[in-house]
Design a protein around this motif. Structure first.
Motif, PDB file in Angstrom:
ATOM      1  N   VAL A 100     -17.420  23.521 -42.483  1.00  0.00           N
ATOM      2  CA  VAL A 100     -17.764  23.104 -43.835  1.00  0.00           C
ATOM      3  C   VAL A 100     -16.701  23.603 -44.814  1.00  0.00           C
ATOM      4  CG1 VAL A 100     -19.411  23.437 -45.696  1.00  0.00           C
ATOM      5  CG2 VAL A 100     -20.218  23.014 -43.367  1.00  0.00           C
ATOM      6  N   ILE A 103     -21.231   8.704 -43.007  1.00  0.00           N
ATOM      7  CA  ILE A 103     -20.548   9.970 -43.269  1.00  0.00           C
ATOM      8  C   ILE A 103     -19.153   9.997 -42.638  1.00  0.00           C
ATOM      9  CG2 ILE A 103     -20.665  12.442 -42.865  1.00  0.00           C
ATOM     10  CD1 ILE A 103     -23.721  12.059 -42.811  1.00  0.00           C
ATOM     11  N   GLU A 124     -20.364  16.200 -47.857  1.00  0.00           N
ATOM     12  CA  GLU A 124     -19.473  15.132 -48.289  1.00  0.00           C
ATOM     13  C   GLU A 124     -19.403  15.099 -49.818  1.00  0.00           C
ATOM     14  OE1 GLU A 124     -20.407  11.222 -46.984  1.00  0.00           O
ATOM     15  OE2 GLU A 124     -18.324  10.740 -46.589  1.00  0.00           O
ATOM     16  N   SER A 143     -14.948  15.982 -38.656  1.00  0.00           N
ATOM     17  CA  SER A 143     -16.050  16.549 -37.884  1.00  0.00           C
ATOM     18  C   SER A 143     -15.641  17.731 -37.023  1.00  0.00           C
ATOM     19  CB  SER A 143     -16.671  15.467 -37.013  1.00  0.00           C
ATOM     20  OG  SER A 143     -15.644  14.810 -36.316  1.00  0.00           O
ATOM     21  N   GLN A 203     -24.935  17.192 -43.990  1.00  0.00           N
ATOM     22  CA  GLN A 203     -23.613  16.557 -43.936  1.00  0.00           C
ATOM     23  C   GLN A 203     -23.372  15.735 -45.192  1.00  0.00           C
ATOM     24  OE1 GLN A 203     -22.397  14.507 -40.446  1.00  0.00           O
ATOM     25  NE2 GLN A 203     -23.244  16.013 -39.041  1.00  0.00           N
ATOM     26  N   TYR A 255     -28.142  15.757 -40.711  1.00  0.00           N
ATOM     27  CA  TYR A 255     -27.647  14.614 -41.456  1.00  0.00           C
ATOM     28  C   TYR A 255     -27.614  14.874 -42.964  1.00  0.00           C
ATOM     29  CZ  TYR A 255     -27.584   9.748 -43.060  1.00  0.00           C
ATOM     30  OH  TYR A 255     -27.275   8.580 -43.667  1.00  0.00           O
ATOM     31  N   LEU A 275     -16.861  12.735 -42.503  1.00  0.00           N
ATOM     32  CA  LEU A 275     -16.350  14.094 -42.645  1.00  0.00           C
ATOM     33  C   LEU A 275     -15.318  14.362 -41.549  1.00  0.00           C
ATOM     34  CD1 LEU A 275     -19.654  15.947 -43.448  1.00  0.00           C
ATOM     35  CD2 LEU A 275     -17.666  15.760 -44.934  1.00  0.00           C
ATOM     36  N   VAL A 284     -18.997  20.849 -39.079  1.00  0.00           N
ATOM     37  CA  VAL A 284     -19.849  19.858 -39.738  1.00  0.00           C
ATOM     38  C   VAL A 284     -20.523  18.921 -38.742  1.00  0.00           C
ATOM     39  CG1 VAL A 284     -18.752  19.840 -41.983  1.00  0.00           C
ATOM     40  CG2 VAL A 284     -17.835  18.424 -40.175  1.00  0.00           C
TER      41      VAL A 284
END
Ligand SMILES: Nc1ncnc2c1ncn2[C@@H]1O[C@H](COP(=O)(O)OP(=O)(O)OP(=O)(O)O)[C@@H](O)[C@H]1O
Ligand SMILES: Nc1ncnc2c1ncn2[C@@H]1O[C@H](COP(=O)(O)OP(=O)(O)OP(=O)(O)O)[C@@H](O)[C@H]1O
Ligand SMILES: [Mg+2]
Ligand SMILES: [Mg+2]
Lengths: 260, 378, 290, 325, 356
Positions: free
Chosen positions: D138, D130, D204, D134, D200, D197, D132, D192
């Motif tokens: 979101v 992932i 994504e 972080s 997330q 998990y 993202l 996020v």
């Protein structure tokens, strides 16, 4: 060999993750720990291997014993010396080290021996071919093999694997579980394995635990668990009639099982 | 508020407030600390002696670590506290504050002897209590001209900053003006160097026999060491801030031997009449006068100059304000320094805040400063 | 020619000391990922520790060196224990700031104890010169090169051969994983800081001997940055190459160009080299795979 | 077929279904001595879920990285077809009609383009591990998915009032639809980094969708999930495909998923393509079985069930195609 | 941010996008405004001058935080960029004779351009390597200013005297009102700077900066042009810093190279770290904290000196040691800075007495 009694783990002083978890791993057996994302499986292994302090986590209650010795408060490196080895979730290979150096680092407590290296290379021939490649550039699956091999280098009595099949191709998953079984049978290695691939895990395991929200909700011999209808539906992905359902057929709204 | 605090009536007996901006922990702390001690010692001595016209001096000294922003902040604090005059220190803070002191009408003396500060048009409230760097350079060149017998090569090593560059151009002009047959090249000394062999080799290819250094003691001492190690036939002529015991000590007596020090303030070893009060004071304090370095003496007499100006103001029956002190300094005539500064008196006028042009010339001999000439002028 | 050789010798001597100073920096970075802005102050503390033992306490040279090493080790371990360990896992920039705070603190403490005037210390290395191809090169510079070379070689071999070398790199890569290998992260950290303090001590003593024991030694620490960046932040051999390059650049700029530029040229060279090799000459490329 | 009343189409392509969308043409990629890809050719058809499978280290991720411009193959070409006026820009607020092909066909060679330019052509992706942002919520992550569609003037941003704010609100509407589609409402304002998990992974996917992609690249979206969570993820991918009509390239190791939801499968091994075809063809390919699948391990019962379902499906597909025609 | 939105429901996006939502927040804002307006009437000139220093520092720190905290490009070149702003503004207004605000504006633009130039290595360098490259920009700019080739900058004087700030007939007054009038000027500019920085991070532009910081590969894959984002960040940040620099010049009315040394860069870095990286409010807190701290320590130490005279000579050393120790202790206690402490405090108060 390993026993957790009523273990409670709190992160950052506020996040309660394990709520009185107990489980036992008998010597020479393979035990599988199953559970959905966020159930606290990895946390359990971190509590066992002493990694919690490095994540602001803490065992606030209960105890962890290994071969009769209370190790609840022991330092992580000392636990490795006792013969426990953890293969962390998400590989965690040493990116800038070569494969060979990664394995040497794995044998830190053993002062390194060529014999162990050969053993790993025979289990994972692919690693032998790539021994001087830098680990950070390996593909996900290759890293996973390396991580398992590295954990073996410490000559553990108890090997803990956190999702070893993550990101591995089917053939390799098969192989890895084959190795686990082999190591268990040939060398008497005790194994505690966390898996999402429940089918595979329950195939090799002797015993299984299922956890939800920081507690064990179901336990039994692997064979029993395989026959449990809830396990079948939610962990093995089998439809109610027992056959596998197609992913195309999944409904937007479906039944969810929570053991609470 | 508080713009008058320390001033008040001519016959008030309130303490006289002076602000000191000192470098005790910064880049020049090695000389800044004794300079500050010298000033404070003078204040103590003077106060014990009855103060200025019966008024005590209240000197507030604070460290600015040779950082201009901190100096500015201190300055504002002093202004707010109502000081009537300020003792500064380095070139940076003196420059940074020269406009402000002009506007705020606060006489300002400091350890920076740059030529532009002597011009009341440019810096109306700055007073330079010693010959300027440029005058010292001129004296140095005169001496070199004589020592070399009329021809020679001079290399000027200077700190790579306005402080270091201050006398460089004036020196070149002087050579021309006097028609000296001297070669004259200048080289910047980078800070933090561990040797000056590179510079020396450049000076060597120039054919220089004389190295005039406008920098602080440590790098100058390193040059001396390098000259010794290289067995070069060169004579260092240190100006002001490296012309002191620190230079000799750091270089070691051997390496320093024979080098020339242009120092406007007579060191204790020169035994001038002006040193007597210092000795007296030190003996009372139980300090060995031998341990007192030139910078300490500089501080003492810088403060002395300021105090004398205040005394003259009060003696004239004027209110103790910055403007009056300035006027007193400009009109009071010579200030006696017991031959310590430039071997004679200081004198300021309305057109010039150049206290003196005279300086002593010393030589390092056997680890000590030996006077060659007192009161040398350009 | 003789002049050139002379400059070369001086440049190499300064460069070797720089390399030693940079070595400590690299060790710390390599094992703990910390950028130590207090490296210059480590040199300073080292030099003053030695001065205290040698001059103030009057110990013989060997005794003074031993004393210095012991104290430096203790200081290194203490710094790690008290200051850096609580910061493990925090943002690298915050950690940088902590070491900046540390540098202010150490410098001030040295000042409080020893004042601002330079200290006189009898020469340790001989001051005499040797003639070589017409150049007269002071023995102390040559010896400085030799000492630095010995120490650097020892360290390089240590990291090549010993499993601690790999352990250090492993810790730098992934502390948690290192723990699961039985590597004591704390011990490795303490070791890195102690070794760094010791190499800084050696550099500090050499510096004090060839120039002076004073506050300027700390300023030398700033030169460590171009050195380590040039060689690569995490490379022990890189410190040697970087140190010598910067030392020579500095020297030759002063000797053949404009001494004022000597402080700037290394930085310009550094930026140019970084543009070609973004991780220095020997630095490990950061692995970014997706 | 199921539809939902969304204002915005998430699809960035206007090619008619069945036309080649992405052509990978004999590409080879080397890292020093390592040959990650050897002479690979694959064509992705508009409207397909195209799976790429293969053993670990076969070069699947590398292939995806080549498409999205993170790696540049030494040899070969990758071409993306779009139609003029059909870029993601134009798709904002437009009504979707699958068979409409406006403008002329345009072909872009991706091989030398930097990643951000490829993203602007409408190629969006998720990552194996992932990736993202972080430290952000979101919502912010999803809004970043709108990056290519937004104007980024410094002055307007500093002023906020006026254009900058209007733009934020405008794009927020589409983002909310993605949030709704992927059922992310509850975590909208969470960071996020703190999410589970599986969630997330979904974020994504959402971030990629916000791009209004012409082509969506998913690298192991279901790794590390248990059966139940995989079902959810499969459902979301199918939704994206069926409701938004986005073409997908999917890397996945779970054969059941791959065989169930993909229209076409390419198999890589050691950087080379060893098979290409429909799931059934591939499954039966002995080379694939040897290199990748291993001996079939499911019990006969399961296999039978699968076969039956697949049969049903084909029938259903056939019907829907008929319907379309 | 997440924590503050608990229990608040928005009916439309406009209201959700507001910076402040609750009554408490508006109340706090009001309180702060009143405080800011009262300040010049209660503080004496000295403390006002410190307030002014803080206001300039706020602008500079907010600018630096845009680059370091939000975009993840560590910069040690702050002092150099401030010098660019200060010198250009001084020369433009004094020597060229442009009206001061115009000179300031041009100085801001020029600094932004110089920032972009020195940001170029940032396209290739990452993390600490970039930090050291920006250290190079500090060293180079500082050298150029100090060396002043051709006496271009200071006409051989070594420093520039800057005329009193004047605009459209208004001129800042003498000693009595000097600090007060500057307070108003600086307050307005600082508030504008803070607001516009906050605005940047409510929009796509700011988000793209943060994306570069968090995960640059993913950022590229969603269409962020890294080159452009980084250079824009350098430009915007340097613009703020240039403003701080040119205000320094006009406020202190004299500039020399010694005002823009590496120490300044480090001081500003300290501000944003102690305040809180990646937070506009944090930069403000940091600027206040780091400006007041030496002042407070000095006063404490002086007070201490009279009761403990043996400290005497060691006082400056003790003070510096304390300064260093406080920074260390502070960061060990809360590595994420004052902003974080403030957030926690707010949460604590809000949830009190129900803490879990
Ligand atoms: N370092 C941490 N700090 C705070 N919370 C944590 C931390 N690590 C894990 N958690 C929380 O603890 C819970 C359990 O996490 P854990 O990683 O043990 O789950 P898991 O069962 O291994 O899940 P997965 O299948 O995703 O690996 C999660 O809700 C997670 O958010
Ligand atoms: N940046 C890189 N530098 C060097 N080698 C690389 C790089 N990226 C990939 N490789 C190599 O290329 C090969 C293919 O890697 P890739 O990640 O594409 O495999 P994959 O098919 O995605 O495997 P997995 O299923 O395990 O993720 C591997 O051997 C890997 O080591
Ligand atoms: Mg887990
Ligand atoms: Mg992959």
């Amino acid at each position: 060999m390993l026993a957790l009694n009523n273990v409670e783990v709190i992160y950052d002083d506020v996040i309660l993750v394990l709520r009185g978890l107990s489980l036992a791993v008998p010597e020479g057996k393979i035990v599988a720990l199953l559970g959905s994302n966020g159930a606290g499986k990895s946390t359990t292994l971190k509590a066992v291997s002493g990694l919690l302090p490095s994540e602001h986590g803490e065992v606030t209650d209960g105890s962890v014993t290994f071969q009769g010795q209370d190790i609840t408060k022991m330092d992580a490196p000392d636990r490795v010396k006792l013969g426990m080895s953890l293969c962390m979730e998400g590989r965690h290979v040493f990116e800038h080290l070569t494969i060979a150096e990664n394995l040497t680092a794995g044998a830190y407590t053993q002062k390194g021996s060529a014999e162990d290296l050969d053993l790993v290379y025979t289990y994972f021939p692919k690693l032998a071919d790539m021994r001087s490649r830098v680990a950070g550039y390996l593909s996900g699956g290759e890293q996973q093999m390396l991580a398992i091999g590295r954990a073996l280098m410490a000559r553990p009595k108890l090997l803990m694997l956190d999702e070893p099949s993550l990101g591995l191709a089917p053939l390799l998953v098969q192989e890895i579980f084959g190795y686990i079984k082999r190591l268990n049978e040939e060398r008497g290695l005790t194994v505690l394995v966390i898996e999402q691939n429940a089918r595979r895990a329950l195939e090799v395991a002797d015993h299984g635990y299922i956890m939800e929200q920081g507690r064990i909700v179901l336990e039994g011999s692997a064979a029993d668990l395989r026959e449990n209808p809830d396990v079948k539906e939610f962990y093995l992905g089998l439809g109610e009639e027992g056959g596998r359902k197609s992913y195309r057929e999944v409904k937007h709204y479906k039944r969810r099982k929570r053991w609470l | 508020g508080g713009d008058d605090g320390g001033g008040g009536d001519a016959d008030s007996d309130e303490p006289i407030k002076i602000g000191i901006i000192a470098d005790l922990s910064g880049a020049t702390g090695d000389v800044g600390t004794p300079y500050n001690q010298g000033m404070l010692a003078y204040v103590k001595w003077r106060n014990a002696d009855g103060g200025i016209e019966g008024r005590q001096i209240d000197a507030d000294s604070n460290d600015y670590a040779y950082e201009v922003p901190q100096a500015e902040s201190l300055y504002k604090q002093y202004v707010n506290d109502g000081v009537v005059a300020i003792q500064g220190w380095g070139t940076g803070d003196t420059e940074a504050l020269s406009a402000s002191v002009g506007k705020d009408e606060l006489p300002f003396m400091s350890g920076s002897f740059a030529e532009p500060l002597t011009d009341p048009e440019e810096a109306p409230y700055n007073f330079v209590v010693a010959p300027t760097y440029s005058d010292q350079m001129r004296v140095a060149l005169n001496w070199i001209n004589e020592d070399s017998g009329g021809t020679g090569e001079v290399a000027v090593f200077h700190n790579d900053s306005p402080f270091g560059q201050a006398p460089v151009q004036d020196g070149a002009d002087w050579v021309e003006e006097k028609g000296y047959d001297l070669g004259y090249e200048s080289y910047a000394m980078p800070g933090g160097s561990q040797n000056y062999v590179g510079l020396l080799s450049q000076a060597q290819s120039q054919g220089a026999k004389y190295i005039v250094i406008q920098n602080v003691a440590s790098p100058a001492a390193l040059v001396a060491k390098d000259i010794a190690a290289q067995n070069l036939d060169m004579k260092i002529v240190c100006l002001n801030w490296c012309a002191n015991e620190l230079f000799i000590d750091s270089a070691g007596a051997d390496a320093a031997e024979g080098h020339i020090l242009i120092q406007p303030f007579a060191p204790m070893s020169a035994e001038k009449p002006g040193h007597d009060p210092i000795k007296e004071f030190l003996e009372e304090e139980g300090t060995d006068p031998e341990t007192i370095g030139t910078s300490w003496v500089q501080g003492w007499y810088a403060m002395h100059a300021m105090a004398e100006g205040m005394e003259a103001t009060l003696a004239d029956g004027n209110e103790l304000t910055g403007a009056n002190i300035r006027e007193a300094l400009e009109t009071m005539g010579p200030i006696d320094t017991g031959e310590v500064i430039g071997g004679g008196p200081l004198e300021f006028s309305a057109d010039s805040h150049r206290g003196t042009t005279a300086t002593g010339i010393y030589q390092a001999q056997g680890g000590a400063m030996v006077e060659l000439e007192a009161g040398a002028t350009p | 020619m003789s002049n050139f050789i002379n400059q070369l010798a001086y440049g190499l001597a300064d460069g070797s000391i720089l390399a030693l100073a940079a070595l400590g920096f690299v060790l710390i970075y390599k094992a703990t990922g910390v950028i130590n802005f207090a490296q210059g102050e480590f040199l300073l503390v080292g030099a003053y520790m030695f001065y205290t033992a040698y001059v103030v306490m009057g110990l013989p040279l060997i005794g003074a060196v031993f004393f210095g090493v012991v104290v430096a080790t203790i200081i290194g371990v203490l710094v790690e224990r008290l200051i850096l360990r609580p910061m493990v896992g925090e943002n690298p920039i915050s950690i940088i700031m902590v070491t900046i705070g540390l540098s202010m603190f150490l410098k001030a403490v040295v000042q409080a104890f020893y004042g601002t005037t330079p200290k006189n210390q009898p020469a340790i290395l001989p001051r005499s010169s040797v003639e070589f191809l017409g150049a007269s090169i002071p023995l102390n510079r040559l010896l400085a090169i030799v000492i630095a070379a010995v120490v650097l070689t020892a360290f390089t071999i240590f990291f090549r051969k010993s499993r601690h070398g790999i352990a250090m790199r492993a810790v730098a890569d992934d502390q948690q994983a290192a723990m699961t290998m039985g590597i004591s992260v704390r011990r490795i950290f303490a070791m890195a800081w102690a070794l760094a303090a010791v190499s800084a001590l050696i550099a500090g003593v050499l510096l004090g001997d060839i120039s002076a024991v004073d506050q300027n030694i700390a300023a030398f620490g700033l030169m460590v940055f171009p050195v380590v960046i040039l060689g690569g932040l995490d490379s022990v051999p890189g410190t040697i190459v970087g140190g010598l390059t910067i030392g020579l650049l500095h020297q030759f700029t002063a000797a053949y160009w404009d001494a004022g530029l000597a402080g700037v040229v290394p930085y310009i060279a550094l930026v140019l080299i970084l543009l070609v090799r973004p991780y220095g000459i020997f630095g490990e490329t950061r692995i970014e795979r997706v | 077929m199921l539809t939902r009343a969304y204002q915005h189409s998430l699809r960035g392509s206007h090619l008619p279904a069945g036309q080649p969308l992405l052509e990978i043409d004999n590409i080879s990629l080397r890292f020093g001595g390592v040959k990650a890809l050897r002479d690979i050719s694959i064509t992705v058809t508009e409207g397909d879920i195209h799976a790429v499978i293969g053993p670990n280290g076969a070069g699947k991720s590398s292939l995806l990285n080549c498409i999205s411009g993170l790696y540049h193959p030494q040899e070969g070409q990758i071409r993306l077809h779009t139609t003029t006026g059909s870029g993601p820009e134009a798709a904002v607020g437009e009504e979707e009609s699958a068979d409409r092909a406006t403008g002329e066909l345009q072909t872009h060679t991706l091989t030398r383009l930097p990643p951000y330019k490829i993203a602007r052509l409408g190629v969006a992706r998720s990552f194996q591990n992932i990736e993202l942002f972080s430290a952000m919520t979101v919502l912010e992550n999803l809004m970043l998915g709108r990056h290519i569609h937004m104007k980024k003037s410094v002055l307007a941003s500093m002023l906020w009032l006026g254009p900058a704010r209007r733009q934020e609100i405008e794009h927020r509407q589409l983002v909310e639809e993605v949030i709704d589609l992927l059922q992310l409402q509850a975590v909208r304002n969470k960071h996020v980094g703190a999410l589970a998990y599986g969630v997330q992974k979904r974020v994504e996917l959402g971030r990629a969708l916000c791009l209004q992609p012409a082509l969506l690249l998913l690298d192991e979206p279901m790794a590390g999930m248990n059966a139940e969570e995989k079902e959810d993820m499969a459902r979301y991918i199918l939704d994206v495909h069926e409701l938004a009509h986005v073409s997908v390239v999917l890397i996945e190791h779970d054969m059941n998923v791959v065989m169930d939801i993909s229209d076409r499968v390419s198999v890589l091994d050691f950087g080379a393509k060893i098979a290409d075809g429909t799931p059934d063809e591939v499954k039966a390919d002995p080379a694939v079985i040897e290199a990748y699948l291993g001996a079939e391990d499911e019990d006969a019962e399961v296999r039978e069930a699968v076969a039956k379902i697949e049969h049903d499906q084909q029938v259903e597909q056939g019907q829907s195609e008929e319907n379309r025609g | 941010m997440a924590a503050t939105s608990t229990g608040i429901h928005h009916r439309n996006y406009t209201s959700e996008l507001r910076l402040r939502a609750t009554k408490t927040e508006y109340f706090r804002l009001g309180l702060m405004l009143v405080l800011l307006l009262v300040v010049p009437f209660v503080l004496d000139n000295y403390w006002l001058s410190i307030a002014n220093t803080i206001l300039i520092a706020v602008i500079g720190a907010v600018g630096l935080n845009i680059l370091v905290g939000y975009t993840g490009q560590i910069s040690l070149g702050q002092g150099g960029f401030m010098a660019v702003g200060a010198y250009s503004s001084a020369i433009l207004s004094d020597r060229i004779g442009l009206p001061t605000p115009v000179a300031i504006l041009l100085a801001v633009l020029l600094t932004a351009a110089v920032g972009v130039f020195f940001g170029l290595p940032g396209l290739r360098l990452k993390g600490l390597y970039l930090a050291i490259a920006t250290l190079a920009s500090q060293v180079i700019i500082e050298f150029l200013v100090r060396r002043d080739y051709g006496d271009f900058l200071t006409e051989g004087l070594g420093y520039i005297n800057v005329d009193r700030f004047a605009f459209l007939g208004f001129e800042v007054g003498g000693r009595e009102v000097f600090e007060q009038q500057w307070y108003w000027i600086l307050l307005v500019l600082a508030v504008l700077a803070v607001i516009s920085a906050r605005n940047i991070f409510r929009t796509g532009l700011g988000r793209s900066f943060m994306a570069v910081r968090d995960q640059d590969i993913a950022a590229e894959a969603i269409g962020v042009n890294l080159t452009r984002a980084k250079l824009t960040a350098f430009a915007v940040s340097s613009g703020f810093v240039g403003l701080a620099g040119s205000l320094t010049a006009h406020y202190s009315e004299v500039i020399s190279w010694e005002k823009f040394t590496l120490d300044v860069s480090i001081l500003y870095l300290a501000m944003i770290i102690v305040g809180g990286l990646g937070s506009v409010a944090g930069a403000v807190y940091g600027a206040i904290f780091m400006t007041l701290l030496p002042e407070v320590i000095r006063r404490l130490a002086n007070a201490l000196e009279s009761s403990m005279p043996f400290l005497g000579d060691q006082l400056p050393a003790v003070r510096n040691a304390t300064f260093g120790a406080i920074i260390i202790a502070f960061l060990i206690f809360e590595p994420r800075g004052l902003d974080r402490i403030w957030q926690r405090l707010k949460d604590y108060v809000r949830f009190w007495p129900f803490r879990y």
